[in-house]
Design an enzyme around this catalytic site. Structure first.
Site, PDB file in Angstrom:
ATOM      1  N   ARG A 282      15.291  26.949  21.651  1.00  0.00           N
ATOM      2  CA  ARG A 282      14.276  27.894  22.076  1.00  0.00           C
ATOM      3  C   ARG A 282      13.710  27.298  23.351  1.00  0.00           C
ATOM      4  O   ARG A 282      14.499  26.959  24.233  1.00  0.00           O
ATOM      5  CB  ARG A 282      13.234  28.152  20.980  1.00  0.00           C
ATOM      6  CG  ARG A 282      12.594  29.550  21.142  1.00  0.00           C
ATOM      7  CD  ARG A 282      11.572  29.888  20.107  1.00  0.00           C
ATOM      8  NE  ARG A 282      10.325  29.136  20.315  1.00  0.00           N
ATOM      9  CZ  ARG A 282       9.217  29.323  19.599  1.00  0.00           C
ATOM     10  NH1 ARG A 282       9.209  30.240  18.632  1.00  0.00           N
ATOM     11  NH2 ARG A 282       8.133  28.618  19.830  1.00  0.00           N
TER      12      ARG A 282
ATOM     13  N   LYS B 221      -1.601  32.123  15.513  1.00  0.00           N
ATOM     14  CA  LYS B 221      -0.959  33.372  15.959  1.00  0.00           C
ATOM     15  C   LYS B 221      -0.657  34.344  14.826  1.00  0.00           C
ATOM     16  O   LYS B 221      -0.748  35.543  15.008  1.00  0.00           O
ATOM     17  CB  LYS B 221       0.302  33.061  16.762  1.00  0.00           C
ATOM     18  CG  LYS B 221       1.406  32.419  15.962  1.00  0.00           C
ATOM     19  CD  LYS B 221       2.495  31.900  16.897  1.00  0.00           C
ATOM     20  CE  LYS B 221       3.652  31.324  16.123  1.00  0.00           C
ATOM     21  NZ  LYS B 221       4.462  30.427  16.920  1.00  0.00           N
TER      22      LYS B 221
HETATM   23  C1  PLP Z   1       4.434  29.343  16.206  1.00  0.00           C
HETATM   24  C2  PLP Z   1       4.526  28.006  16.755  1.00  0.00           C
HETATM   25  C3  PLP Z   1       4.140  26.906  15.992  1.00  0.00           C
HETATM   26  C4  PLP Z   1       3.646  27.019  14.570  1.00  0.00           C
HETATM   27  O1  PLP Z   1       4.701  27.302  13.684  1.00  0.00           O
HETATM   28  P1  PLP Z   1       4.481  27.311  12.105  1.00  0.00           P
HETATM   29  O2  PLP Z   1       5.850  27.426  11.556  1.00  0.00           O
HETATM   30  O3  PLP Z   1       3.625  28.482  11.788  1.00  0.00           O
HETATM   31  O4  PLP Z   1       3.823  26.023  11.747  1.00  0.00           O
HETATM   32  C5  PLP Z   1       4.219  25.658  16.576  1.00  0.00           C
HETATM   33  N1  PLP Z   1       4.660  25.493  17.835  1.00  0.00           N
HETATM   34  C6  PLP Z   1       5.051  26.539  18.600  1.00  0.00           C
HETATM   35  C7  PLP Z   1       5.539  26.288  19.982  1.00  0.00           C
HETATM   36  C8  PLP Z   1       4.997  27.825  18.081  1.00  0.00           C
HETATM   37  O5  PLP Z   1       5.393  28.851  18.838  1.00  0.00           O
END
Ligand code: PLP
Length: 323
Positions: free
Chosen positions: A99, A5
């Protein structure tokens, strides 16, 4: 899972993640997954954030989605049925970060409800920590997730092949855990992209911390006073600015602004100081450097900076292959 992302689902980078050994590409934006699919990337795509209104397209374009709402899963089931597919889901559990996630006490009921949906297959559970509440993934949290997996498997006589323990913040736990128990998956973005873990932003041995560089062009370079002259009122963002008197000094302006980047996330490669920014200009103290107009200033980026820069249509993305 490599998480794409922050790089807007850039196929070249996702491809590098796959070459590096990740088994899945995960993204929170369906649009990014569609972009990677259209670029011909062959992998299993995982959607990290599932919206009710996108259910039809999710079933069409995504192999696995992360879910916490039975109404949404019902909609996915409906479209999976219409498209003659089985849609796989990972059920996210709330373990304290507040979250996304189903409270552990409601998990059984949720799994029971999904068992009536003939085009939905629950292939795992997962949790996400250190994102909203800053709660650390540790042995206790990972044990809790492992135990929940065992209980669900026994109670429902199912197998949950994926137990997804978290994100880049899980590195410290993973390195020090005596045993990982049932956790067999992590969803990793920042650690792959920026070479650090995310609890303290400590570097991970063997990884590059500067794989991304942001390069901006100098559009003005002049000796100027360091104090503005006139009555002080609000700046472009509604703040009343304050200034430090450093006498007449050399200032440069670069063609970059808050529309493209979080200026506080820019780490100049050279000895420069960011003085301030507006939507389209960043003003720097160029100190002893002789930066002519048309010359380039290079910056390293943190996660927020990478996210903003990759998202800005005004910033050209150029990929350099290293062998
Ligand atoms: C963005 C996201 C990740 C990845 O997070 P990083 O800190 O970039 O490794 C993993 N799981 C979910 C649900 C996310 O939204």
């Amino acid at each position: 899972m490599g998480v794409s992302k922050a790089i807007l689902g850039e196929p070249a980078i996702a491809k590098a993640m796959l070459q590096g050994g990740v088994e899945f590409i995960a993204d929170s934006h369906l649009e990014n997954i569609i972009k990677m699919r259209n670029a011909g990337l062959l992998t299993r795509f995982v959607l990290l954030r599932t919206a009710l209104s996108q259910a039809e397209s999710i079933v069409q374009n995504v192999d696995i989605s992360l879910n916490t709402e039975i109404e949404t899963v019902g909609k996915l089931d409906h479209f999976a049925n219409a498209q003659h597919k089985i849609h796989q889901i990972i059920v996210m559990v709330e373990l304290g970060d507040l979250r996304e996630g189903i409270l552990p006490c409601n998990l059984s009921q949720f799994i029971e409800q999904t068992s009536h949906l003939s085009n939905i297959e629950v292939i795992g559970i997962g949790c996400n920590l250190a994102c909203y509440g800053g709660i650390k993934p540790n042995n206790q949290k990972m044990h809790e997730l492992s135990e929940l997996t065992n209980v669900l498997e026994q109670d429902f006589r199912i197998r949950l092949p994926i137990v997804s323990g978290g994100n880049s913040a899980n590195y410290e736990w993973y390195k020090s855990a005596p045993k990982v128990e049932r956790i067999n998956n992590l969803r990793i973005g920042e650690s792959i992209l920026l070479g650090c873990e995310t609890l303290h932003r400590d570097p991970i041995p063997g990884l590059h911390a500067n794989a991304f560089k942001l390069i901006a062009e100098v559009i003005e370079s002049k000796q100027k006073p360091s104090l503005p002259n006139g009555e002080i009122s609000q700046d472009a963002f509604g703040n009343i600015p304050t200034f430090l008197d450093r006498g007449i000094h050399h200032r440069v302006i670069i063609a970059l602004g808050r529309q493209d980047i979080l200026p506080s996330s820019l780490k100049p490669e050279d000895d420069l100081e960011i003085l301030g920014s507006s939507s389209d200009h960043v003003v720097l103290d160029s100190k002893h450097l002789d930066l002519k107009i048309g010359s380039e200033v290079k910056f390293d980026l943190d996660y927020g900076g990478l996210l903003a820069a990759m998202t800005s249509p005004f910033i050209q993305k150029k990929f350099v292959e290293f062998s």
